[in-house]
Design a protein around this motif. Structure first.
Motif, PDB file in Angstrom:
ATOM      1  N   GLU A  74      -7.146  -1.581  17.930  1.00 32.36           N
ATOM      2  CA  GLU A  74      -8.157  -1.288  16.902  1.00 32.36           C
ATOM      3  C   GLU A  74      -7.766  -0.049  16.093  1.00 32.36           C
ATOM      4  N   LYS A  75      -7.277   0.979  16.775  1.00 33.04           N
ATOM      5  CA  LYS A  75      -6.863   2.209  16.084  1.00 33.04           C
ATOM      6  C   LYS A  75      -5.666   1.947  15.175  1.00 33.04           C
ATOM      7  N   LEU A  76      -4.759   1.098  15.630  1.00 37.27           N
ATOM      8  CA  LEU A  76      -3.566   0.803  14.837  1.00 37.27           C
ATOM      9  C   LEU A  76      -3.901   0.031  13.570  1.00 37.27           C
ATOM     10  N   LYS A  77      -4.984  -0.759  13.601  1.00 35.63           N
ATOM     11  CA  LYS A  77      -5.398  -1.496  12.406  1.00 35.63           C
ATOM     12  C   LYS A  77      -5.747  -0.546  11.259  1.00 35.63           C
ATOM     13  N   ASP A  78      -6.319   0.609  11.605  1.00 34.93           N
ATOM     14  CA  ASP A  78      -6.767   1.571  10.602  1.00 34.93           C
ATOM     15  C   ASP A  78      -5.721   2.639  10.280  1.00 34.93           C
ATOM     16  N   LEU A  79      -4.533   2.516  10.849  1.00 36.32           N
ATOM     17  CA  LEU A  79      -3.492   3.532  10.668  1.00 36.32           C
ATOM     18  C   LEU A  79      -2.939   3.520   9.245  1.00 36.32           C
ATOM     19  N   ASP A  80      -2.888   4.689   8.658  1.00 38.22           N
ATOM     20  CA  ASP A  80      -2.271   4.847   7.336  1.00 38.22           C
ATOM     21  C   ASP A  80      -0.771   5.032   7.561  1.00 38.22           C
ATOM     22  N   ILE A  81      -0.020   3.951   7.399  1.00 38.40           N
ATOM     23  CA  ILE A  81       1.422   3.950   7.694  1.00 38.40           C
ATOM     24  C   ILE A  81       2.155   5.012   6.885  1.00 38.40           C
ATOM     25  N   LYS A  82       1.896   5.078   5.595  1.00 39.66           N
ATOM     26  CA  LYS A  82       2.598   6.009   4.725  1.00 39.66           C
ATOM     27  C   LYS A  82       2.364   7.457   5.165  1.00 39.66           C
ATOM     28  N   LYS A  83       1.110   7.813   5.395  1.00 39.35           N
ATOM     29  CA  LYS A  83       0.748   9.182   5.785  1.00 39.35           C
ATOM     30  C   LYS A  83       1.302   9.514   7.174  1.00 39.35           C
ATOM     31  N   THR A  84       1.140   8.596   8.106  1.00 36.67           N
ATOM     32  CA  THR A  84       1.591   8.844   9.476  1.00 36.67           C
ATOM     33  C   THR A  84       3.107   8.935   9.551  1.00 36.67           C
ATOM     34  N   ALA A  85       3.812   8.091   8.808  1.00 39.73           N
ATOM     35  CA  ALA A  85       5.274   8.144   8.797  1.00 39.73           C
ATOM     36  C   ALA A  85       5.752   9.495   8.283  1.00 39.73           C
ATOM     37  N   LYS A  86       5.084  10.010   7.261  1.00 45.82           N
ATOM     38  CA  LYS A  86       5.452  11.318   6.724  1.00 45.82           C
ATOM     39  C   LYS A  86       5.191  12.420   7.752  1.00 45.82           C
ATOM     40  N   GLU A  87       4.038  12.340   8.436  1.00 43.74           N
ATOM     41  CA  GLU A  87       3.702  13.344   9.458  1.00 43.74           C
ATOM     42  C   GLU A  87       4.704  13.331  10.606  1.00 43.74           C
ATOM     43  N   LEU A  88       5.159  12.136  10.979  1.00 40.90           N
ATOM     44  CA  LEU A  88       6.093  12.000  12.096  1.00 40.90           C
ATOM     45  C   LEU A  88       7.550  12.137  11.670  1.00 40.90           C
ATOM     46  N   ASP A  89       7.778  12.229  10.360  1.00 43.27           N
ATOM     47  CA  ASP A  89       9.116  12.351   9.804  1.00 43.27           C
ATOM     48  C   ASP A  89       9.999  11.164  10.209  1.00 43.27           C
TER      49      ASP A  89
ATOM     50  N   GLY B  45      10.752   6.781   8.979  1.00 43.65           N
ATOM     51  CA  GLY B  45      10.605   5.842   7.880  1.00 43.65           C
ATOM     52  C   GLY B  45       9.389   4.944   8.049  1.00 43.65           C
ATOM     53  N   GLU B  46       8.843   4.534   6.942  1.00 40.97           N
ATOM     54  CA  GLU B  46       7.675   3.651   6.969  1.00 40.97           C
ATOM     55  C   GLU B  46       8.006   2.311   7.610  1.00 40.97           C
ATOM     56  N   ILE B  47       9.190   1.796   7.337  1.00 41.60           N
ATOM     57  CA  ILE B  47       9.589   0.512   7.927  1.00 41.60           C
ATOM     58  C   ILE B  47       9.684   0.639   9.448  1.00 41.60           C
ATOM     59  N   THR B  48      10.259   1.738   9.916  1.00 45.27           N
ATOM     60  CA  THR B  48      10.369   1.966  11.357  1.00 45.27           C
ATOM     61  C   THR B  48       8.993   2.022  11.992  1.00 45.27           C
ATOM     62  N   LEU B  49       8.093   2.787  11.392  1.00 46.97           N
ATOM     63  CA  LEU B  49       6.743   2.900  11.934  1.00 46.97           C
ATOM     64  C   LEU B  49       6.029   1.551  11.897  1.00 46.97           C
ATOM     65  N   SER B  50       6.209   0.792  10.837  1.00 43.66           N
ATOM     66  CA  SER B  50       5.597  -0.537  10.754  1.00 43.66           C
ATOM     67  C   SER B  50       6.115  -1.442  11.871  1.00 43.66           C
ATOM     68  N   ASP B  51       7.414  -1.360  12.162  1.00 41.35           N
ATOM     69  CA  ASP B  51       7.988  -2.152  13.257  1.00 41.35           C
ATOM     70  C   ASP B  51       7.377  -1.752  14.594  1.00 41.35           C
ATOM     71  N   ILE B  52       7.240  -0.450  14.818  1.00 40.20           N
ATOM     72  CA  ILE B  52       6.663   0.047  16.068  1.00 40.20           C
ATOM     73  C   ILE B  52       5.228  -0.436  16.222  1.00 40.20           C
ATOM     74  N   VAL B  53       4.439  -0.287  15.162  1.00 42.00           N
ATOM     75  CA  VAL B  53       3.040  -0.715  15.192  1.00 42.00           C
ATOM     76  C   VAL B  53       2.964  -2.219  15.442  1.00 42.00           C
ATOM     77  N   GLY B  54       3.836  -2.975  14.797  1.00 36.29           N
ATOM     78  CA  GLY B  54       3.857  -4.421  14.995  1.00 36.29           C
ATOM     79  C   GLY B  54       4.123  -4.811  16.434  1.00 36.29           C
ATOM     80  N   GLU B  55       5.062  -4.121  17.065  1.00 33.13           N
ATOM     81  CA  GLU B  55       5.378  -4.413  18.469  1.00 33.13           C
ATOM     82  C   GLU B  55       4.227  -4.024  19.390  1.00 33.13           C
ATOM     83  N   LEU B  56       3.555  -2.914  19.080  1.00 30.76           N
ATOM     84  CA  LEU B  56       2.448  -2.469  19.925  1.00 30.76           C
ATOM     85  C   LEU B  56       1.232  -3.382  19.841  1.00 30.76           C
TER      86      LEU B  56
END
Length: 70
Positions: free
Chosen positions: A6-21, A23-34
């Protein structure tokens, strides 16, 4: 696990990727797997062969080798 999904559904990929330093594609892949059903990739891997004579760091000696039979 459902709470995480549920939390991942509301995740702002662009903002979170920047905070974690990362890539957006990498973060999207991680979220997809989770968000996939409870699949554990370790189930497909061979079980480790453990030595019973090496149980703690002090049991290691100089020159010992790790044999990796994968």
């Amino acid at each position: 696990m459902q709470e995480l999904k549920e939390k991942l559904k509301d995740l702002d990929i662009k903002k979170t990727a920047k905070e974690l330093d990362i890539g957006e594609i990498t973060l999207s892949d991680i979220v997809g797997e989770l968000t996939k059903p409870g699949r554990d990739p370790r189930e497909e891997m061979p079980k480790p062969i453990l030595r019973n004579d090496v149980l703690k760091f002090e049991d290691l000696t100089e020159g010992m080798w790790l044999n990796r039979n994968c």
